[in-house]
Structures are given as structure tokens and as C-alpha cells.
Design a protein around this motif. Sequence first.
Motif, PDB file in Angstrom:
ATOM      1  N   TYR A  77     -14.704 -92.347  -9.167  1.00  0.00           N
ATOM      2  CA  TYR A  77     -15.959 -93.528  -9.927  1.00  0.00           C
ATOM      3  C   TYR A  77     -17.229 -92.918  -8.754  1.00  0.00           C
ATOM      4  O   TYR A  77     -17.113 -92.549  -7.654  1.00  0.00           O
ATOM      5  CB  TYR A  77     -15.445 -94.757  -9.357  1.00  0.00           C
ATOM      6  CG  TYR A  77     -14.455 -95.486 -10.291  1.00  0.00           C
ATOM      7  CD1 TYR A  77     -14.575 -95.442 -11.539  1.00  0.00           C
ATOM      8  CD2 TYR A  77     -13.010 -95.374  -9.631  1.00  0.00           C
ATOM      9  CE1 TYR A  77     -13.543 -95.998 -12.388  1.00  0.00           C
ATOM     10  CE2 TYR A  77     -11.944 -95.920 -10.647  1.00  0.00           C
ATOM     11  CZ  TYR A  77     -12.205 -96.195 -11.851  1.00  0.00           C
ATOM     12  OH  TYR A  77     -11.560 -96.784 -12.401  1.00  0.00           O
ATOM     13  N   THR A 118     -16.154 -92.465 -15.380  1.00  0.00           N
ATOM     14  CA  THR A 118     -16.555 -93.987 -15.402  1.00  0.00           C
ATOM     15  C   THR A 118     -17.700 -94.104 -14.311  1.00  0.00           C
ATOM     16  O   THR A 118     -17.018 -93.982 -13.199  1.00  0.00           O
ATOM     17  CB  THR A 118     -15.460 -94.795 -15.534  1.00  0.00           C
ATOM     18  OG1 THR A 118     -14.444 -94.636 -16.518  1.00  0.00           O
ATOM     19  CG2 THR A 118     -16.142 -96.263 -15.730  1.00  0.00           C
ATOM     20  N   TYR A 120     -20.876 -96.946 -12.682  1.00  0.00           N
ATOM     21  CA  TYR A 120     -21.360 -98.120 -12.596  1.00  0.00           C
ATOM     22  C   TYR A 120     -22.718 -97.938 -11.912  1.00  0.00           C
ATOM     23  O   TYR A 120     -22.858 -97.424 -10.854  1.00  0.00           O
ATOM     24  CB  TYR A 120     -20.544 -99.047 -11.919  1.00  0.00           C
ATOM     25  CG  TYR A 120     -19.363 -99.275 -12.445  1.00  0.00           C
ATOM     26  CD1 TYR A 120     -18.801-100.571 -13.806  1.00  0.00           C
ATOM     27  CD2 TYR A 120     -17.991 -98.484 -12.165  1.00  0.00           C
ATOM     28  CE1 TYR A 120     -17.694-100.422 -14.272  1.00  0.00           C
ATOM     29  CE2 TYR A 120     -16.804 -98.456 -12.826  1.00  0.00           C
ATOM     30  CZ  TYR A 120     -16.539 -99.589 -13.867  1.00  0.00           C
ATOM     31  OH  TYR A 120     -15.450 -99.918 -14.559  1.00  0.00           O
ATOM     32  N   TYR A 122     -24.554-100.804  -9.956  1.00  0.00           N
ATOM     33  CA  TYR A 122     -24.469-102.373  -9.705  1.00  0.00           C
ATOM     34  C   TYR A 122     -26.091-102.921  -9.410  1.00  0.00           C
ATOM     35  O   TYR A 122     -26.423-102.251  -8.304  1.00  0.00           O
ATOM     36  CB  TYR A 122     -23.596-102.273  -8.282  1.00  0.00           C
ATOM     37  CG  TYR A 122     -23.298-103.678  -7.914  1.00  0.00           C
ATOM     38  CD1 TYR A 122     -22.240-104.419  -8.031  1.00  0.00           C
ATOM     39  CD2 TYR A 122     -24.260-104.446  -6.941  1.00  0.00           C
ATOM     40  CE1 TYR A 122     -21.827-105.712  -7.461  1.00  0.00           C
ATOM     41  CE2 TYR A 122     -24.092-105.489  -6.450  1.00  0.00           C
ATOM     42  CZ  TYR A 122     -22.878-106.296  -6.704  1.00  0.00           C
ATOM     43  OH  TYR A 122     -22.604-107.566  -6.190  1.00  0.00           O
ATOM     44  N   GLU A 135     -29.844-101.197 -20.178  1.00  0.00           N
ATOM     45  CA  GLU A 135     -28.860-101.268 -21.290  1.00  0.00           C
ATOM     46  C   GLU A 135     -29.450-100.445 -22.644  1.00  0.00           C
ATOM     47  O   GLU A 135     -28.653 -99.746 -23.065  1.00  0.00           O
ATOM     48  CB  GLU A 135     -28.498-102.650 -21.580  1.00  0.00           C
ATOM     49  CG  GLU A 135     -27.562-103.587 -20.627  1.00  0.00           C
ATOM     50  CD  GLU A 135     -26.331-103.205 -20.987  1.00  0.00           C
ATOM     51  OE1 GLU A 135     -25.542-104.131 -21.528  1.00  0.00           O
ATOM     52  OE2 GLU A 135     -25.922-102.279 -20.254  1.00  0.00           O
ATOM     53  N   ILE A 138     -29.349 -96.670 -21.786  1.00  0.00           N
ATOM     54  CA  ILE A 138     -27.726 -96.275 -21.861  1.00  0.00           C
ATOM     55  C   ILE A 138     -27.631 -96.145 -23.274  1.00  0.00           C
ATOM     56  O   ILE A 138     -26.937 -94.948 -23.470  1.00  0.00           O
ATOM     57  CB  ILE A 138     -26.818 -97.031 -21.101  1.00  0.00           C
ATOM     58  CG1 ILE A 138     -27.247 -97.092 -19.486  1.00  0.00           C
ATOM     59  CG2 ILE A 138     -25.622 -96.971 -21.596  1.00  0.00           C
ATOM     60  CD1 ILE A 138     -26.195 -98.224 -18.794  1.00  0.00           C
ATOM     61  N   GLU A 139     -27.820 -96.925 -24.013  1.00  0.00           N
ATOM     62  CA  GLU A 139     -27.861 -96.916 -25.566  1.00  0.00           C
ATOM     63  C   GLU A 139     -28.387 -95.827 -26.209  1.00  0.00           C
ATOM     64  O   GLU A 139     -27.759 -94.984 -27.077  1.00  0.00           O
ATOM     65  CB  GLU A 139     -28.004 -98.258 -26.419  1.00  0.00           C
ATOM     66  CG  GLU A 139     -26.751 -99.192 -26.176  1.00  0.00           C
ATOM     67  CD  GLU A 139     -25.382 -98.833 -26.094  1.00  0.00           C
ATOM     68  OE1 GLU A 139     -25.040 -98.383 -27.223  1.00  0.00           O
ATOM     69  OE2 GLU A 139     -24.723 -98.925 -25.058  1.00  0.00           O
ATOM     70  N   ARG A 142     -26.646 -92.722 -25.287  1.00  0.00           N
ATOM     71  CA  ARG A 142     -25.449 -92.521 -25.824  1.00  0.00           C
ATOM     72  C   ARG A 142     -25.777 -92.020 -27.383  1.00  0.00           C
ATOM     73  O   ARG A 142     -25.076 -91.016 -27.920  1.00  0.00           O
ATOM     74  CB  ARG A 142     -24.852 -93.900 -26.036  1.00  0.00           C
ATOM     75  CG  ARG A 142     -23.329 -93.737 -26.725  1.00  0.00           C
ATOM     76  CD  ARG A 142     -22.618 -95.141 -26.905  1.00  0.00           C
ATOM     77  NE  ARG A 142     -22.651 -95.854 -25.604  1.00  0.00           N
ATOM     78  CZ  ARG A 142     -21.851 -95.530 -24.753  1.00  0.00           C
ATOM     79  NH1 ARG A 142     -20.811 -94.767 -24.804  1.00  0.00           N
ATOM     80  NH2 ARG A 142     -21.804 -96.124 -23.262  1.00  0.00           N
ATOM     81  N   GLU A 159     -18.552 -92.606 -19.303  1.00  0.00           N
ATOM     82  CA  GLU A 159     -18.733 -94.284 -19.788  1.00  0.00           C
ATOM     83  C   GLU A 159     -19.700 -94.589 -18.405  1.00  0.00           C
ATOM     84  O   GLU A 159     -19.334 -94.449 -17.426  1.00  0.00           O
ATOM     85  CB  GLU A 159     -17.933 -94.932 -20.055  1.00  0.00           C
ATOM     86  CG  GLU A 159     -16.973 -94.536 -21.495  1.00  0.00           C
ATOM     87  CD  GLU A 159     -17.818 -94.792 -22.594  1.00  0.00           C
ATOM     88  OE1 GLU A 159     -18.750 -95.322 -22.566  1.00  0.00           O
ATOM     89  OE2 GLU A 159     -17.447 -93.894 -23.517  1.00  0.00           O
ATOM     90  N   TYR A 161     -21.889 -98.025 -16.935  1.00  0.00           N
ATOM     91  CA  TYR A 161     -21.824 -99.383 -17.170  1.00  0.00           C
ATOM     92  C   TYR A 161     -22.939-100.145 -16.274  1.00  0.00           C
ATOM     93  O   TYR A 161     -23.090 -99.707 -15.323  1.00  0.00           O
ATOM     94  CB  TYR A 161     -20.743-100.349 -17.181  1.00  0.00           C
ATOM     95  CG  TYR A 161     -19.550 -99.924 -17.981  1.00  0.00           C
ATOM     96  CD1 TYR A 161     -19.339-100.348 -19.429  1.00  0.00           C
ATOM     97  CD2 TYR A 161     -18.676 -98.809 -17.724  1.00  0.00           C
ATOM     98  CE1 TYR A 161     -18.327 -99.792 -20.292  1.00  0.00           C
ATOM     99  CE2 TYR A 161     -17.659 -98.415 -18.563  1.00  0.00           C
ATOM    100  CZ  TYR A 161     -17.496 -98.757 -19.829  1.00  0.00           C
ATOM    101  OH  TYR A 161     -16.482 -98.440 -20.659  1.00  0.00           O
ATOM    102  N   HIS A 163     -23.754-103.288 -14.211  1.00  0.00           N
ATOM    103  CA  HIS A 163     -23.211-104.671 -13.485  1.00  0.00           C
ATOM    104  C   HIS A 163     -24.175-105.399 -12.679  1.00  0.00           C
ATOM    105  O   HIS A 163     -24.580-104.988 -11.752  1.00  0.00           O
ATOM    106  CB  HIS A 163     -21.672-104.466 -12.632  1.00  0.00           C
ATOM    107  CG  HIS A 163     -20.972-105.780 -12.252  1.00  0.00           C
ATOM    108  ND1 HIS A 163     -20.299-106.451 -12.606  1.00  0.00           N
ATOM    109  CD2 HIS A 163     -21.372-106.299 -10.850  1.00  0.00           C
ATOM    110  CE1 HIS A 163     -19.887-107.312 -12.134  1.00  0.00           C
ATOM    111  NE2 HIS A 163     -20.595-107.588 -11.016  1.00  0.00           N
TER     112      HIS A 163
END
Length: 452
Positions: A77, A118, A120, A122, A135, A138-139, A142, A159, A161, A163
Motif C-alpha cells: 500500500y 490500492t 489512499y 489520508y 474526488e 480521481i473520477e 479514471r 484503485e 481512495y 479518506h
Amino acid sequence: MGRKLLLKDINVPGIKSFEVYRKMGGYASVEKALKTMTPDSVMEEVKKSGLRGRGGAGFPTGMKWSFLDRKSDKPRYLICNADESEPGTFKDRFLMEYLPHALIEGMIVSSFALGANTSYIYMRGEFRWIFPILEKAIEEARAAGFLGNNMLGTDYSLELYVHSGGGAYICGEETAQIESLEGKRGNPRNKPPFPAVVGLYGCPTVVNNVESIATVPHILNMGGDEYAKIGIGKSTGTKLISASGHINKPGVYEIELGLPVEEFIYSDEYCGGIWKGRKMKACVPGGSSVPILPTELMLKTAKGEPRLMSYESLSDGGFATGSMLGSGGFIVFDETACIVRNTWTYARFYHHESCGQCSPCREGTGWMEKVLHRIETGHGKMSDIDLLVDVAKKIEGNTICPLGDAAAWPVAAAVRHFREEFEYHVRYPEKVKDPKHFEKEPFVSEKKAVAA
């Protein structure tokens, strides 16, 4: 004008969007890495660059990556530490808010280098308005094929994310951040084992700062050797500085490491000098946790050499006469500032943010806050000054994580360099009860006056 890498396109209209960012050369490093390089060759370029962690510790990024346990059959990670909570530091927030795709691009190539599928980000809990910005970025990435399965037609998948934390300073410490990401209370872990071996969910993990990760694409695009030519000595590349306090032009500046401190403070290109025509009294060069320095030691080393904005120069002389570059939170104080009050403010912060796991930090930070408050409000004793130094010594080096050190260093440095000011507060209690005491009657050092 100094060379710009991270902020070179900051004024381009629409740079937040994928379309504009891509037109300006964005995501070129992802294509280069995934289609023409191996994870090891990406890591090698980062090592060649000499990039050092931009979050505060200044540890070589490539070396940190090399510690990752690659023999393990567990997932790997990458965590981006976007929990920017150090008082005086706001450059990561600036990057995420105005150049979100710079971070996303950096996360992709860094994850590829580490073999992470994967990853993250933070993010500090208070950065709620930045969450949708990341967000959306990221989209967009993608949708363009830069995230997800078989990116750009290769066999690499990722992927990513975001958080949001709960607003705890302690979660900026990498193991506390991992605990929080796992859904636990954000308490730092004992080390070893280190995250590179046993990190998130017990798997090999690398935690890097926002600025560090956003720099990686520039290293790949220009080559590690070329990047290493920028800067001075082991302080290679550019650095984002969060400049605040009593200056004419506060803000985020990208500098080439090695820039003279005096030029950074007084030139119109950067801070523009001290506000209201006043004189500079002191400076905290790397965020609230690093030692404060008086003007004479901030502009020149104890040897009389010009102080530079670099890891080595700012630490020249050790804590006796030097400080640290840290996170780049550059806070300037003019002659009306009260060092005692400022130190008390820092102590209140660290006491509030201590997780309480270690007794020296849990008890010591509260003790220092109470003593500093006593001195600042005109109820202090001369013995309190040495008590502060003693408590700071008992905290430093005796805690699981560096928060204890971060609380102790500012207090010890303030007494070391401004002891006369602490004594003034004890001698003239009625004067200092006014919160604006040094605005009405600036403190004058008797020792410096005699020496002059």
C-alpha cells in the motif's frame, strides 16, 4: 525568478480540471512509467534525484521506498499523508485545492514504483471542502483511463481512495495514521516493526507527504540526475514554503533550495520584508515544532556565514544556534511579538493534541502549558523558567512518537534564545498582564544594549 516545478502552471485558468492539466503536459509521467519503465527503474530515478521527504523529517524518499518488503506475498500500500496539521504549514492544502491532478499523477507513478494496487490519500479532517475536489479529480483520471483496471492498456491496475480523518494532529504520524485508516483510535505504534514491513492491515506500506508525491512526476519527466542539479548539496530540487506572520506578502512560495534566508524574507519576489516598517525579532523556519531563532541567528549562522534555505544550513550549529527546515512552515515575528505568549500558544496546542499514550508527553505538555500561562499572565517565578527547561528535557526522546519532541523543542529554544524576555515577565507582572504589552512597549534586551 527562481525555478518553478510544482507551481509553474498555478495561474493557468482551469488548471484544476483534467482537460487543462492534460494540455499542460499532465500525466505524461504516467505514460512514461507504465509504457517504458519498470517499477525498479522509477525508484532508481527517485533515488538519483536526491528527493527528501517534504513533510518534515527530510528522509531520502527513494531510500524509504527501498525499505518496502518486496519479498512478502501480501498486498502493498501507498498512503499519502495529507493530514497537514503542523501550525504554520499550509502548502499541502494549497496543492490539493488548486492542483489536485498533480497529486493524483504523483500517486499513480509512485504506486506503480512500489507495486501497490490500492492506495489512499489520508486527508486532514478540517479540509472538508477539498474532499470533493480530490474526488472529482480521481473520477476524471479514471474516466480517461489513468485509474482502474489495466491502465492505458497495460497489466497494471490501481484503485485510489480519499479518506478524511477526524481532525487529530497525532494522525500526521505515520503509524497513528495507519491505525486511524484501519478504523482504530489514532495512537502511534511502537517501532519496529516499521510500516515498510508491517503497515496497513499488517502489509508492507509506504507513507509519503503530499508535496513529496507531487514532485515524483517532475523527476520522471526531467530525469533524476537533472532534478539533482537543482538546489544545493544534499538539499536537491525545489521546496514549497508556507510563509506567514509579520511579513508583507504571506503565502505559499516555491523556492530552489539554497536560497539565502535574508533574500527570502526581504526580497519583493518572496515575503517582501517585515510589515509596517518594523524590525524582525525572530523566526520559526519549519513549522511550530522546530526551534525558534532570533534574527541574528536566522540570517547568519554562528560562524557568520549567510543562512540558506536548505536542510543543512538551517540545522547548522545544532539546536544551540540552529533550527530545522521541517515542513517549511516559515513564521516571522516582528519586534512587537511576545515570545512567551507565542510559546504558550504552541504549548496549548501540543497539550491538546497529545494522544495521552505516553506519560512524559501526556503530563509534560500540560505542565509546560500551565507554567507558561503563569509566566505570561504575570504570576510566574524565576524558578519557573528553569522548570520549563527541565520538563522539556524529560519529555524529549522519551515518547513513542515525535509529538513529545515537537512540544519540547519550541519551549527549550524559546528559553535558550529569549531568556531575558521570560525574566522580564517575572519582574514586571503588571505590564505583561496586558496581552498587547510589547505592542505598546517593545521589549529591549539589556544584554544586547550593553554589548552594543
